[in-house]
Design an enzyme around this catalytic site. Structure first.
Site, PDB file in Angstrom:
ATOM      1  CD1 TRP A 171      54.825 -11.679  39.858  1.00  0.00           C
ATOM      2  CD2 TRP A 171      53.453 -10.621  38.446  1.00  0.00           C
ATOM      3  NE1 TRP A 171      53.434 -11.620  40.385  1.00  0.00           N
ATOM      4  CE2 TRP A 171      52.580 -10.936  39.324  1.00  0.00           C
ATOM      5  CE3 TRP A 171      52.730 -10.062  37.369  1.00  0.00           C
ATOM      6  CZ2 TRP A 171      51.381 -11.048  39.356  1.00  0.00           C
ATOM      7  CZ3 TRP A 171      51.412  -9.929  37.359  1.00  0.00           C
ATOM      8  CH2 TRP A 171      50.625 -10.438  38.269  1.00  0.00           C
ATOM      9  CG  ASP A 252      53.293  -4.342  36.533  1.00  0.00           C
ATOM     10  OD1 ASP A 252      52.370  -3.599  37.408  1.00  0.00           O
ATOM     11  OD2 ASP A 252      53.506  -5.539  36.432  1.00  0.00           O
ATOM     12  CE  LYS A 288      52.171  -6.600  45.580  1.00  0.00           C
ATOM     13  NZ  LYS A 288      52.586  -8.076  45.650  1.00  0.00           N
TER      14      LYS A 288
HETATM   15  N1  KET Z   1      52.729  -6.652  38.933  1.00  0.00           N
HETATM   16  C1  KET Z   1      53.587  -7.145  39.696  1.00  0.00           C
HETATM   17  C2  KET Z   1      55.228  -6.697  39.203  1.00  0.00           C
HETATM   18  C3  KET Z   1      53.593  -7.826  40.774  1.00  0.00           C
HETATM   19  O1  KET Z   1      54.938  -8.206  41.247  1.00  0.00           O
HETATM   20  C4  KET Z   1      52.215  -7.888  41.010  1.00  0.00           C
HETATM   21  C5  KET Z   1      52.027  -9.032  42.450  1.00  0.00           C
HETATM   22  C6  KET Z   1      51.440  -7.692  40.461  1.00  0.00           C
HETATM   23  C7  KET Z   1      51.588  -6.957  39.099  1.00  0.00           C
HETATM   24  C8  KET Z   1      50.005  -7.929  40.768  1.00  0.00           C
HETATM   25  O2  KET Z   1      49.245  -7.494  41.962  1.00  0.00           O
HETATM   26  P1  KET Z   1      47.805  -7.347  42.093  1.00  0.00           P
HETATM   27  O3  KET Z   1      47.402  -8.046  43.319  1.00  0.00           O
HETATM   28  O4  KET Z   1      46.994  -8.034  41.085  1.00  0.00           O
HETATM   29  O5  KET Z   1      47.557  -6.220  42.134  1.00  0.00           O
HETATM   30  N2  KET Z   1      53.010  -9.659  42.655  1.00  0.00           N
HETATM   31  C9  KET Z   1      52.844 -10.469  43.876  1.00  0.00           C
HETATM   32  C10 KET Z   1      51.652 -11.206  44.269  1.00  0.00           C
HETATM   33  C11 KET Z   1      51.147 -12.139  43.173  1.00  0.00           C
HETATM   34  O6  KET Z   1      51.986 -12.697  42.651  1.00  0.00           O
HETATM   35  O7  KET Z   1      50.242 -12.222  42.915  1.00  0.00           O
HETATM   36  C12 KET Z   1      54.203 -11.535  44.153  1.00  0.00           C
HETATM   37  O8  KET Z   1      55.045 -11.375  43.146  1.00  0.00           O
HETATM   38  O9  KET Z   1      54.374 -11.974  45.157  1.00  0.00           O
END
Ligand code: KET
Length: 442
Positions: A171, A252, A288
Site C-alpha cells: 500500500w 496491518d 472497509k
Molecule cells: N492499510 C491498508 C493495507 C490499506 O489498504 C488501507 C487503505 C489502510 C491501511 C488505511 O485505511 P484507513 O481508511 O486509514 O482505515 N487503503 C485504501 C484507501 C487509501 O488509500 O486510503 C486504498 O488502498 O485504496
C-alpha cells in the site's frame, strides 16, 4: 540552562510590553511585516503532486463523461455504483441518536474502553489467552492509517530496532507512515510478476537476512495491492522464521472479513502469531468491513508477554497520542461498540459483510468471463485467484493512462483495480477497455 531561562524571560517581557499597548499604538509602532507585503512567505513552495491513490478520485471527479468509472480507491460500491451504508450501521446510529443519556464530552486519550476490548476480541478471537491474561494494550485510533502511525511513533520512541520491512509492493502509504515516524524502511520480496503469485522463496530469503529484531509489516489478509496472500502453511513457516530471528511482527488488518467473507478465517494469521505467546502489534481498520471510511475508526493493539508490560505500554501510548490529536472521536467508535456488543447486530453485520465479499468475488468471475469471451490475449486467471478488494491486473502505466483517456476508467497507475467499484453493468465497459489496452498499447 541559564541561556534558556534568559530567553524565556525576554520573551515574556516582550509579550507584556506588547499587550499593554493599545491597538492604535500597535498600528503606529509596528512596521509592515513580511506577511503584509504582496509576496507570500510561502511563495517558494512547489506544488505537491496528488496522492497516488486518493488523487485518482480527484481526477475522476473532474471528468464529465457519463460513462466514467472510478476503480481507484478501495471503497465498496453497490451494484448501482453507489456508496453503501450498512443497515446495521444505520440501526446502531438510530440507537445512539435516540439515547438522550449520551453526551459529547471528550473521551479518554486511549478512546472508548468497550470499543477497545471488543476490537481486540474481534481480531484476536473470543478465547484469546493474551486477552484473558490482560497482556494486550489496545488504543482507539484514527482508522487504519492512524493506528499504523501511532504504532510507528511508539516503536520509533521505544523499540531498539529502527528498521521496518514492508512487502514489495505494498500500500503506497506504508513507507510514508513509517518513514515520517523516524523508522528506516526496507522491503522484502513478496510478489512475483511472472507467476502473478507469491514469491515465497524470495520472502523467506529476505526476512531470513533481515537484522535480528527488525520490524516486519504483514498484511493480515487481502494483500494490497496484489490480492495475493500466503497459505496458512506458508504463514506457519513465516511465523517460525520471524520468531526464530526475533523479528517483531506488525500486522496491518484493513480488510478483516473482506478476503474470505469470514471474520474469523481472515484473522487466522494474526491469531497464529499470538498463539505462540510472542509479541506483536496489530493495526485494525473499520473503514472497509463496516463501511465506516469517513468516520475514521480503528484500533492499535500491542500484544505483550505480561500484563504489567502491557499496562506500561498503554501509558506510553498515551504520551504518543496526546500531543498528536489529544483524543479520538466518539461517533464511529460508538457505532462499532454498539454493533460488536449486541449478538443480533453482530450477526447481522457478518451477513452484510459476507454479502459485500461475495459481490466482489462475483465481479471477479464476471470480469474474467468477459475477457475470455472477448478473446483478450493473456492468462487472466489471476483475476479469480486473487482475493480481497483488488485485482493486480498486470496492466502497465501506459495501458492505464490509455484506459483513462479513451474509456474514462480511473485506477492507480500500477494497474490495480478496485473490484468493489465494479458492477454487472460496468463489467463490459471495463473488459472492452482492457481488451483495447492490451491489444493496442504495449
Ligand atoms: N492499510 C491498508 C493495507 C490499506 O489498504 C488501507 C487503505 C489502510 C491501511 C488505511 O485505511 P484507513 O481508511 O486509514 O482505515 N487503503 C485504501 C484507501 C487509501 O488509500 O486510503 C486504498 O488502498 O485504496
Amino acid at each position: 540552562m541559564e541561556a534558556t531561562a534568559d530567553r524565556r524571560i525576554a520573551t515574556l517581557a516582550r509579550h507584556l510590553e506588547a499587550s499593554s499597548l493599545s491597538y492604535s499604538q500597535i498600528n503606529n509602532t509596528i512596521s509592515s511585516s513580511p506577511t503584509s507585503s504582496n509576496s507570500s512567505v510561502f511563495a517558494h513552495l512547489a506544488r505537491a503532486p496528488e496522492d497516488p491513490i486518493l488523487g485518482v478520485t480527484v481526477a475522476f471527479n473532474k471528468d464529465s463523461s457519463p460513462s466514467k468509472l472510478n476503480l481507484g480507491v478501495g471503497a465498496y460500491r453497490t451494484e448501482e455504483g453507489k456508496p453503501l451504508v450498512l443497515n446495521v450501521v444505520r440501526q446502531a446510529e438510530k440507537l445512539l441518536v435516540n439515547d438522550s443519556s449520551r453526551n459529547k464530552e471528550y473521551i479518554p486519550i486511549v478512546g472508548l474502553a468497550d470499543f477497545n476490548k471488543l476490537s481486540a476480541k474481534l481480531i484476536l478471537g473470543a478465547n484469546s489467552p493474551a486477552i484473558q491474561e490482560n497482556r494486550v494494550a489496545t488504543v482507539q485510533c484514527l482508522s487504519g492509517t492512524g493506528s499504523l502511525r501511532v504504532g510507528a511513533e511508539f516503536l520509533a520512541r521505544h523499540y531498539h530496532q529502527r528498521t521496518v520491512y514492508i512487502t514489495q509492493p505494498t500500500w503506497g502509504n506504508h513507507p510514508k507512515v513509517f518513514a515520517l515516524a523516524g523508522l528506516a524502511v526496507s522491503t522484502y520480496r513478496y510478489y512475483d510478476p511472472t507467476t502473478r503469485g507469491l514469491n515465497f522463496q524470495g520472502l523467506l530469503e529476505d526476512l531470513g537476512s533481515a537484522p535480528s529484531g527488525a520490524i516486519v509489516l504483514l498484511h493480515a489478509c487481502a494483500h494490497n495491492p496484489t490480492g495475493v496472500d500466503p497459505t496458512l502453511a506458508q504463514w506457519e513457516q513465516m511465523r517460525q522464521l520471524i520468531r526464530s530471528k526475533g523479528l517483531l511482527p506488525f500486522f496491518d488488518s484493513a480488510y478483516q472479513g473482506f478476503a474470505s467473507g469470514s471474520l474469523d478465517r481472515d484473522a487466522e494469521p494474526v491469531r497464529m502469531f499470538v498463539a505462540d505467546g510472542g509479541e506483536c502489534l496489530v493495526a485494525q481498520s473499520y473503514a472497509k468491513n463496516m463501511g465506516l471510511y469517513g468516520e475514521r475508526v480503528g484500533a492499535l493493539s500491542i500484544v505483550c508477554k505480561a500484563a504489567d508490560v502491557a499496562s506500561r505500554v498503554e501509558s506510553q501510548l498515551k504520551l504518543v497520542i496526546r500531543p498528536m490529536y489529544s483524543s479520538p472521536p466518539i461517533h464511529g467508535a460508538s457505532i462499532v461498540a454498539t454493533i460488536l456488543k449486541d449478538r443480533n447486530m453482530y450477526h447481522q453485520w457478518t451477513i452484510e459483510l459476507k454479502e459485500m465479499a461475495e459481490r466482489i468475488i462475483s465481479m471477479r468471475q464476471q470480469l474474467f468471463n468477459a475477457l475470455k469471451s472477448r478473446g483478450t490475449p493473456g492468462d487472466w486467471s489471476h483475476i479469480i485467484k486473487q482475493i480481497g478488494m483488488f485485482t493486480f491486473t498486470g496492466l502497465n502505466s501506459k495501458q492505464v493512462a490509455f484506459m483513462t483517456k479513451e474509456y474514462h476508467i480511473y485506477m492507480t497507475s500500477d494497474g490495480r483495480i478496485s473490484m468493489a467499484g465494479l458492477s454487472s453493468r460496468t463489467v463490459p465497459h471495463l473488459a472492452d477497455a482492457i481488451h483495447a489496452a492490451v491489444t493496442r498499447v504495449v
